[in-house]
Scaffold this motif. Structure first.
Motif, PDB file in Angstrom:
ATOM      1  N   THR A 222      -3.312 -47.317  17.786  1.00  0.00           N
ATOM      2  CA  THR A 222      -2.263 -48.322  17.606  1.00  0.00           C
ATOM      3  C   THR A 222      -2.592 -49.280  16.464  1.00  0.00           C
ATOM      4  O   THR A 222      -1.700 -49.953  15.944  1.00  0.00           O
ATOM      5  N   ASP A 223      -3.857 -49.325  16.063  1.00  0.00           N
ATOM      6  CA  ASP A 223      -4.221 -50.220  14.970  1.00  0.00           C
ATOM      7  C   ASP A 223      -4.007 -49.580  13.610  1.00  0.00           C
ATOM      8  O   ASP A 223      -4.338 -50.176  12.563  1.00  0.00           O
ATOM      9  N   GLY A 224      -3.463 -48.367  13.578  1.00  0.00           N
ATOM     10  CA  GLY A 224      -3.162 -47.715  12.310  1.00  0.00           C
ATOM     11  C   GLY A 224      -4.334 -47.032  11.645  1.00  0.00           C
ATOM     12  O   GLY A 224      -4.205 -46.522  10.526  1.00  0.00           O
ATOM     13  N   SER A 225      -5.467 -46.959  12.320  1.00  0.00           N
ATOM     14  CA  SER A 225      -6.634 -46.277  11.743  1.00  0.00           C
ATOM     15  C   SER A 225      -6.427 -44.770  11.774  1.00  0.00           C
ATOM     16  O   SER A 225      -5.416 -44.261  12.264  1.00  0.00           O
ATOM     17  N   SER A 226      -7.391 -44.028  11.283  1.00  0.00           N
ATOM     18  CA  SER A 226      -7.274 -42.589  11.102  1.00  0.00           C
ATOM     19  C   SER A 226      -6.872 -41.879  12.396  1.00  0.00           C
ATOM     20  O   SER A 226      -7.384 -42.163  13.481  1.00  0.00           O
ATOM     21  N   SER A 227      -5.923 -40.953  12.266  1.00  0.00           N
ATOM     22  CA  SER A 227      -5.448 -40.192  13.411  1.00  0.00           C
ATOM     23  C   SER A 227      -5.686 -38.704  13.171  1.00  0.00           C
ATOM     24  O   SER A 227      -6.018 -38.272  12.078  1.00  0.00           O
ATOM     25  N   GLY A 228      -5.481 -37.911  14.216  1.00  0.00           N
ATOM     26  CA  GLY A 228      -5.656 -36.469  14.094  1.00  0.00           C
ATOM     27  C   GLY A 228      -5.871 -35.835  15.460  1.00  0.00           C
ATOM     28  O   GLY A 228      -5.559 -36.441  16.499  1.00  0.00           O
ATOM     29  N   TYR A 229      -6.383 -34.612  15.477  1.00  0.00           N
ATOM     30  CA  TYR A 229      -6.646 -33.939  16.739  1.00  0.00           C
ATOM     31  C   TYR A 229      -7.712 -34.689  17.544  1.00  0.00           C
ATOM     32  O   TYR A 229      -8.597 -35.341  16.988  1.00  0.00           O
ATOM     33  N   TYR A 230      -7.609 -34.571  18.845  1.00  0.00           N
ATOM     34  CA  TYR A 230      -8.568 -35.227  19.736  1.00  0.00           C
ATOM     35  C   TYR A 230      -9.985 -34.715  19.491  1.00  0.00           C
ATOM     36  O   TYR A 230     -10.217 -33.516  19.327  1.00  0.00           O
ATOM     37  N   MET A 231     -10.922 -35.653  19.485  1.00  0.00           N
ATOM     38  CA  MET A 231     -12.346 -35.343  19.451  1.00  0.00           C
ATOM     39  C   MET A 231     -13.045 -36.224  20.482  1.00  0.00           C
ATOM     40  O   MET A 231     -12.688 -37.406  20.637  1.00  0.00           O
ATOM     41  N   PRO A 232     -14.021 -35.695  21.208  1.00  0.00           N
ATOM     42  CA  PRO A 232     -14.688 -36.462  22.273  1.00  0.00           C
ATOM     43  C   PRO A 232     -15.726 -37.431  21.739  1.00  0.00           C
ATOM     44  O   PRO A 232     -16.926 -37.325  22.040  1.00  0.00           O
ATOM     45  N   THR A 233     -15.296 -38.381  20.934  1.00  0.00           N
ATOM     46  CA  THR A 233     -16.211 -39.361  20.363  1.00  0.00           C
ATOM     47  C   THR A 233     -15.784 -40.766  20.770  1.00  0.00           C
ATOM     48  O   THR A 233     -14.608 -41.014  21.078  1.00  0.00           O
ATOM     49  N   GLY A 234     -16.741 -41.696  20.730  1.00  0.00           N
ATOM     50  CA  GLY A 234     -16.429 -43.087  21.051  1.00  0.00           C
ATOM     51  C   GLY A 234     -15.844 -43.218  22.440  1.00  0.00           C
ATOM     52  O   GLY A 234     -16.246 -42.527  23.382  1.00  0.00           O
ATOM     53  N   VAL A 235     -14.856 -44.108  22.574  1.00  0.00           N
ATOM     54  CA  VAL A 235     -14.237 -44.332  23.882  1.00  0.00           C
ATOM     55  C   VAL A 235     -13.509 -43.083  24.368  1.00  0.00           C
ATOM     56  O   VAL A 235     -13.332 -42.882  25.577  1.00  0.00           O
ATOM     57  N   TYR A 236     -13.092 -42.216  23.432  1.00  0.00           N
ATOM     58  CA  TYR A 236     -12.339 -41.014  23.807  1.00  0.00           C
ATOM     59  C   TYR A 236     -13.215 -39.982  24.516  1.00  0.00           C
ATOM     60  O   TYR A 236     -12.712 -39.042  25.138  1.00  0.00           O
ATOM     61  N   GLY A 237     -14.514 -40.147  24.407  1.00  0.00           N
ATOM     62  CA  GLY A 237     -15.427 -39.234  25.086  1.00  0.00           C
ATOM     63  C   GLY A 237     -15.282 -39.281  26.598  1.00  0.00           C
ATOM     64  O   GLY A 237     -15.681 -38.329  27.293  1.00  0.00           O
ATOM     65  N   TRP A 238     -14.691 -40.355  27.114  1.00  0.00           N
ATOM     66  CA  TRP A 238     -14.476 -40.472  28.564  1.00  0.00           C
ATOM     67  C   TRP A 238     -13.640 -39.317  29.074  1.00  0.00           C
ATOM     68  O   TRP A 238     -13.897 -38.783  30.171  1.00  0.00           O
ATOM     69  N   ILE A 239     -12.646 -38.899  28.309  1.00  0.00           N
ATOM     70  CA  ILE A 239     -11.752 -37.815  28.735  1.00  0.00           C
ATOM     71  C   ILE A 239     -12.530 -36.515  28.909  1.00  0.00           C
ATOM     72  O   ILE A 239     -12.424 -35.835  29.936  1.00  0.00           O
ATOM     73  N   ASP A 240     -13.320 -36.155  27.927  1.00  0.00           N
ATOM     74  CA  ASP A 240     -14.097 -34.925  28.004  1.00  0.00           C
ATOM     75  C   ASP A 240     -15.114 -34.983  29.139  1.00  0.00           C
ATOM     76  O   ASP A 240     -15.358 -33.990  29.827  1.00  0.00           O
TER      77      ASP A 240
END
Length: 352
Positions: A222-240
């Protein structure tokens, strides 16, 4: 005459006395025999009781020894690096008896339906009526927790319900709603177009997306930073990290190209059900490997998987080449039956 009578009377008295003495002796002998019989009976009963007590004690000792040996075996497996979710036998160390099972008749095309159907370049999806109940994600999710790229992208109802739970958990843990579902169910025609355009190596009918249980994730901050396919890094690693707890696995994991026929894709997830996903993740198996693994287990020697405090038994039943198949199912437990889209059925039993 008088003297003769006296002699006869004395003789009679002697005979009478002799007979009385013999009668008394007979009574005494009988009483002695009765006493002996009673004593012998009591001794036999006492000996029998002691023998039973010794046998019971010996059996109890044997049971304790057997249970100790079983506990030792499980401890050894765990200490050798084996996952503790795979346990041989039932919780009390006993195999299920045949009386716990009945049979459930499944038609031939039931092999081609269920959460564990395998679809790849070698196994075509049959689009069996009733296998999926498709719903548009857009109208059936919390848009404040995650998003979907359009109004028409669909998933099977069960898979969508678990996806919503996964994303609710992610949002509660990370307060992040950057995740988008950017692809899911495809018809045979849609897949053929992608194949003909060079956008997929799977022809129409041979894509896992046909199942309605696979989907792609993207990250659009939402902050307009780089987007793309999901990768399990940073906070997104919670999903994986937690996806398996909700029944999801990475469909094309790293190092499994030769099994799946597709390169590694961290952003494509597939719903298979909680116990299967947990076991696959713990043992680093792709869906193809798991389908083969299950074939090693029948209802007499099921695979056992623990998830939290829940225990599951999972086993395989080969399908008849033609016609109906009588699948063994538990008579007193909750269970599901899924075809594997290859050659048989996978039964999942909730043991508690």
């Amino acid at each position: 005459m008088a003297n003769g009578d006296k002699r006869r009377n004395r003789k009679r008295e002697r005979v009478s006395k002799r007979y009385k003495v013999r009668y008394d002796r007979l009574v005494a002998v009988v009483l002695v025999l009765v006493v002996l019989i009673v004593v012998l009976g009591s001794c036999c009963k006492s000996c029998s009781k002691k023998g039973n007590e010794k046998t019971s004690a010996k059996q109890a000792q044997t049971t304790i020894t057997d249970n100790t040996q079983q506990s030792s075996i499980v401890d050894n497996l765990t200490s050798n690096g084996e996952t503790s979710s795979l346990i041989t036998g039932t919780p009390d160390g006993q195999k299920p008896s045949e009386s716990q099972y009945t049979t459930e008749v499944h038609k031939a095309d039931d092999v081609n339906r269920g959460n564990l159907v395998l679809v790849n370049s070698a196994h075509e999806y049959k689009f069996i009526e009733g296998d999926t109940e498709l719903e548009a994600i857009y109208y059936n999710h919390d848009d404040s927790h995650y998003h979907v790229s359009d109004l028409v992208t669909k998933l099977d109802t069960e898979a969508l319900d678990h996806l919503n739970q996964l994303m609710d958990g992610f949002y509660e843990a990370e307060t992040n709603s950057d995740i988008y579902v950017i692809g899911a169910y495809r018809t045979a025609e849609e897949q053929s177009d992608k194949y003909n355009n060079g956008n997929s190596q799977f022809q129409g009918g041979y894509s896992d997306y046909h199942t309605g249980r696979s989907f792609d994730l993207g990250i659009f901050p939402t902050d307009g930073s780089s987007s793309g396919y999901y990768m399990p890094t940073g906070v997104y690693g919670w999903i994986d990290e937690h996806a398996a707890e909700y029944g999801f696995v990475v469909r094309f994991p790293e190092g499994k190209d030769s099994e799946t026929g597709e390169r590694q894709r961290d952003y494509t997830y597939r719903y298979v059900g909680v116990p299967h996903a947990v076991y696959m993740k713990q043992n680093k198996l792709c869906l193809e490997e798991y389908i083969d693994k299950i074939k090693e287990h029948t209802n007499e020697s099921p695979l056992e998987v623990t998830v939290g405090n829940k225990l599951y038994q999972i086993y395989y039943a080969v399908a008849n080449a033609a016609g109906d198949t009588e699948v063994p199912v538990p008579s007193n437990k909750t269970y599901t039956v899924s075809g594997n889209n290859v050659d048989g059925f996978i039964v999942t039993v909730s043991m508690n």
